[in-house]
Structures are given as C-alpha cells and as structure tokens.
Design an enzyme around this catalytic site. Structure first.
Site, PDB file in Angstrom:
ATOM      1  N   ASP A   1       0.738  -1.101   0.110  1.00 29.45           N
ATOM      2  CA  ASP A   1       0.048   0.089  -0.066  1.00 29.45           C
ATOM      3  C   ASP A   1       0.840   1.244  -0.042  1.00 29.45           C
ATOM      4  OD1 ASP A   1      -2.214  -1.585  -0.115  1.00 29.45           O
ATOM      5  OD2 ASP A   1      -2.461  -1.328   2.335  1.00 29.45           O
TER       6      ASP A   1
ATOM      7  N   ASP B   1       0.498   3.946   1.390  1.00 35.57           N
ATOM      8  CA  ASP B   1       0.573   4.808   2.839  1.00 35.57           C
ATOM      9  C   ASP B   1       1.465   4.094   3.713  1.00 35.57           C
ATOM     10  OD1 ASP B   1      -1.263   2.799   3.300  1.00 35.57           O
ATOM     11  OD2 ASP B   1      -2.782   4.077   3.737  1.00 35.57           O
TER      12      ASP B   1
ATOM     13  N   TRP C   1     -13.484  -2.030   0.042  1.00 35.37           N
ATOM     14  CA  TRP C   1     -12.796  -2.038   1.137  1.00 35.37           C
ATOM     15  C   TRP C   1     -12.605  -3.549   1.818  1.00 35.37           C
ATOM     16  CZ3 TRP C   1     -12.629  -2.921   6.378  1.00 35.37           C
ATOM     17  CH2 TRP C   1     -11.509  -2.619   7.255  1.00 35.37           C
TER      18      TRP C   1
ATOM     19  N   GLU D   1      -9.949  -9.063   0.977  1.00 35.39           N
ATOM     20  CA  GLU D   1      -9.073  -9.861   0.091  1.00 35.39           C
ATOM     21  C   GLU D   1      -7.737 -10.144   0.508  1.00 35.39           C
ATOM     22  OE1 GLU D   1      -7.229  -5.620   0.299  1.00 35.39           O
ATOM     23  OE2 GLU D   1      -9.331  -6.470   0.105  1.00 35.39           O
ATOM     24  N   ASP D   2      -7.331  -9.516   1.924  1.00 33.94           N
ATOM     25  CA  ASP D   2      -6.158  -9.939   2.391  1.00 33.94           C
ATOM     26  C   ASP D   2      -6.317 -11.450   3.149  1.00 33.94           C
ATOM     27  OD1 ASP D   2      -4.457  -7.883   1.729  1.00 33.94           O
ATOM     28  OD2 ASP D   2      -5.245  -6.393   3.271  1.00 33.94           O
TER      29      ASP D   2
ATOM     30  N   MET E   1       2.013   4.705   9.182  1.00 32.44           N
ATOM     31  CA  MET E   1       0.902   5.000   8.116  1.00 32.44           C
ATOM     32  C   MET E   1       0.559   6.371   8.021  1.00 32.44           C
ATOM     33  SD  MET E   1      -3.152   3.496   7.951  1.00 32.44           S
ATOM     34  CE  MET E   1      -2.678   1.942   7.329  1.00 32.44           C
TER      35      MET E   1
ATOM     36  N   HIS F   1      -4.954   9.425   6.732  1.00 30.96           N
ATOM     37  CA  HIS F   1      -5.810   9.973   5.641  1.00 30.96           C
ATOM     38  C   HIS F   1      -7.405   9.517   5.786  1.00 30.96           C
ATOM     39  CE1 HIS F   1      -6.130   5.814   3.763  1.00 30.96           C
ATOM     40  NE2 HIS F   1      -5.093   5.733   4.113  1.00 30.96           N
TER      41      HIS F   1
ATOM     42  N   ARG G   1     -11.053   7.944   4.466  1.00 29.67           N
ATOM     43  CA  ARG G   1     -11.080   6.570   3.638  1.00 29.67           C
ATOM     44  C   ARG G   1     -11.726   7.130   2.495  1.00 29.67           C
ATOM     45  NH1 ARG G   1     -12.037   1.698   4.489  1.00 29.67           N
ATOM     46  NH2 ARG G   1     -12.303   2.002   6.790  1.00 29.67           N
TER      47      ARG G   1
END
Length: 383
Positions: free
Chosen positions: A227, A229, A289, A292-293, A319, A322, A324
């Site tokens: 990712d 971030d 969101w 998937e992981d 991180m 931010h 969403r």
C-alpha cells in the site's frame, strides 16, 4: 770477434722469429675458438628452429603460426643482425594487452548488507516534491529501476502499488523507500498500478494487473505488494522473497505496533513467482475495502504453505493518516467470500484476470500503468 757478433745477431733473429710464431699461434687459437663458438651458437639455433618447426608442423597448420629459416650465408650478415631479424619475424608469444580484459563476475550480495541503518525516523510533516525526491536518488534509472553495481542479488524484485488519487502519499513513499531499497542491495523496479475512472476500487485485482504487467517489463521472480501509505521503520526488514510467502507489515502504528489477528496478511506482502502461481494469484472479485487479504491468507494455507514474518521490532510501519477514499467503501460481501475461498480460488485469480491497458509511462522514479478494470457486478436484490 766478427763471428761472435754474427752469432749473437742470428740468435736474436731466431728468438724474434720464434716469438712471432708463438704470438701468431696464440692469435690463431683465440680467433679459432671465437669463430667456433659463434658457429656453434648459430647452428644450435638453426637446428633448434628446424627441429621445432618439424615437431610443430601440424600445430602450425592448425593454429596458423609460422616458423622461419634464416639464410646464414648472406653477405655482410652478422650475429646481431641475424638475431634482430629473427626477433622481427618470429611471432610474439607475449599476451596482447591492447584488448580490454573481460569483466570479473560480481560476487553475490550479502544476506545482511553492511550499509543498513536499522531503526529509522519516519515523519510526514516536511513538504515533499517529486523534483526533490528525484535529486535524492540520482542512481535510480527510468521507470524506477535500480541494480546494485557491486554485487549480484539473489532476487529480481517488482514492487507493485495499487493506486488512485494518492499523489501526496506517493512522494513520501518514494522519498523513504528508494534509499532503503538501495541500502538493502535490491535489484528492483517500482510499478504504480493506477485504476482509472471512479468505479469501486479493487485492490487485489490491481495487484494481479501489476504482476502481469511487470513481467512484460522484466524477468522478475519476486513480487512485493505494498500500500502506498505504509512506510517501514527499519531497513533491516528486507524487501525480497523467502522460502514461504512473506508478510512484512506486521506491526503498524495504526494497530499499536501489534498484529491485529493471527491470519492478518495486509499492508505489505511478498510472494515469489512460484508461490504466486501456486495460489492462482489474488481474487478479482473483492470490490471495495476489506476481505481480499484474508482470502489471500486462506489461499496460502489451503495450498500447504505458511506465512513467514520478521521480528516484531523490525516489521514496524508508520501509516500516513488519511480519510477513507471515495468509492472504496467496505465490501458488504467480504465475509461470505472469505468463507468460500476454497471453492473460488481455482477459477478466480490470475487465470481469470481481464482488464484494459490504457497507458504505460516511465517516470524517473517509477513506472505508471493506467488501466480500466471494469466495475462490480450488480448486487443481488434482497428479499
């Protein structure tokens, strides 16, 4: 008296003649041995050359070497002139130093590169521009490629980042990661997989696209999925592949530097090409969101592999805070899909990937790949 004087004169003459004879004899002997030694030396050279040419006749024919006989009866020829001529005619056996020496093979890169710093200070308050980051990394070549000049890495690594509307985060990521990866002696390329349009975001499908497109650009055998971030806080967290699928981001500040649950595989992960194909890549049907992981973790364990992780103190990440993203709302179907990984992983993955490649553009610090990946299927109507 006259006879006595005549006798003495004759005696002196005889002694003189005798002395001259002895002197002549000595001179003749000296000249004789001198000439004899020279002739012996010349004939020995001549015979050696002749014998050498006979014994090497087949070698001369095969190898293209030439042997010469010398005319020792040439007028005004001297030993020095003959030897000088011989040196000019006989091919030199000395190595030709005019050719550039072949480069020595590079040694393997060390498992623990000596230039690592360890714990890093990561902050996001400084203003960052892409021009500044580019000046910081002059050794990175077009497309975000780098190869260490002094050793041979074990892995050729493609780092793949799913992306949309995160330009500010990307600056910080490049600012920190390029120096880390260079210190780690990685042979790597950076690939930003940019989802065009404003349809629902699909992280896992973008990672599949990154895998497929990176292989068009280089012979990669290791893939790091990150990712944009997340920044590692320790450069001893080596970004290469391992004997088992690797989870790098095990201790984020977001979760109090702890693993949120045992099956967590999010943030930053890595698989070799063989491992990636064994699980059929990542699922393509996780729109929005989350989920998937966990599906990827299930694929790994269902195929008889285990997740490897660094030490908790080394696998720490910060991180970039931010809100969403719009059109990346939580996927309401994620829990149902996770429970069905065993049934879907053989048909939903890299073997069923479809997308439209719009543009590939190489920037100084990364390769940007813009794609259209479609939109989610309509949700079933409740009732």
């Amino acid at each position: 008296m006259t006879r006595l004087m005549l006798g003495r004169t004759l005696e002196r003459i005889c002694k003189g003649v005798l002395l001259l004879c002895v002197l002549h004899f000595l001179i003749m002997m000296i000249l004789y041995f001198d000439v004899y030694s020279q002739r012996f030396d010349l004939f020995s050279r001549f015979n050696n050359g002749r014998n050498g040419s006979r014994s090497n006749l087949s070698g001369a024919a095969a190898g293209g070497h030439h042997y010469y006989y010398y005319n020792l009866s040439r007028p005004n020829a001297t030993l020095a002139s003959l030897l000088a001529t011989g040196r000019q005619l006989v091919p030199s056996t000395e190595p030709d130093n005019t050719q550039a020496p072949s480069p020595k093979p590079l040694p393997p890169c060390p498992e623990n590169p000596p230039g690592l710093v360890g714990r890093l200070l990561i902050e996001f308050s400084s203003q960052m521009t892409m021009e500044q980051v580019q000046k910081e990394n002059p050794n990175v070549t077009e497309g975000g490629r780098y190869t260490p000049p002094d050793c041979r890495p074990r892995w050729k690594v493609a780092i793949i980042i799913p992306f949309r509307h995160r330009e500010n985060h990307l600056k910080y990521w490049l600012h920190y990661l390029h120096p880390i990866l260079r210190r780690q002696k990685m042979d790597y390329g950076i690939y930003i997989i940019n989802q065009l349009g404003e349809e629902t975001f699909n992280r896992a499908k973008l990672l599949n696209v990154g895998y497929a497109e990176a292989l068009k650009d280089g012979e990669y055998d290791c893939f790091i999925f990150s990712d944009v971030d997340l920044i590692p806080m320790d450069d001893r967290n080596l970004y290469h592949c391992y004997d088992q699928p690797r989870h790098f981001a095990i201790a984020m500040d977001k979760f109090g530097f702890r693993l949120p649950y045992a099956g967590y595989f999010g943030g930053v992960s890595g698989l070799s090409k063989k491992q990636f194909l064994k699980i059929n890549g990542f699922p393509n049907e996780y729109w929005g969101w989350g989920g998937e992981d966990d599906d990827i973790y299930n694929r790994i364990t269902l195929n008889g592999m285990k997740v490897s992780r660094p030490d908790n103190h080394i696998g720490r990440y910060r991180m970039i805070k931010h809100t969403r993203d719009k059109h990346n709302e939580p996927n309401p179907q994620r829990f149902h899909k996770i429970r069905n990984t065993k049934n879907t992983m053989k048909t939903d993955g890299i073997n069923s990937l479809t997308y439209r490649l719009v543009q590939v553009k190489k920037y100084p610090l990364f390769t940007n790949i813009s794609v259209e990946i479609g939109k989610p299927p309509p949700r079933p109507i409740k009732g």
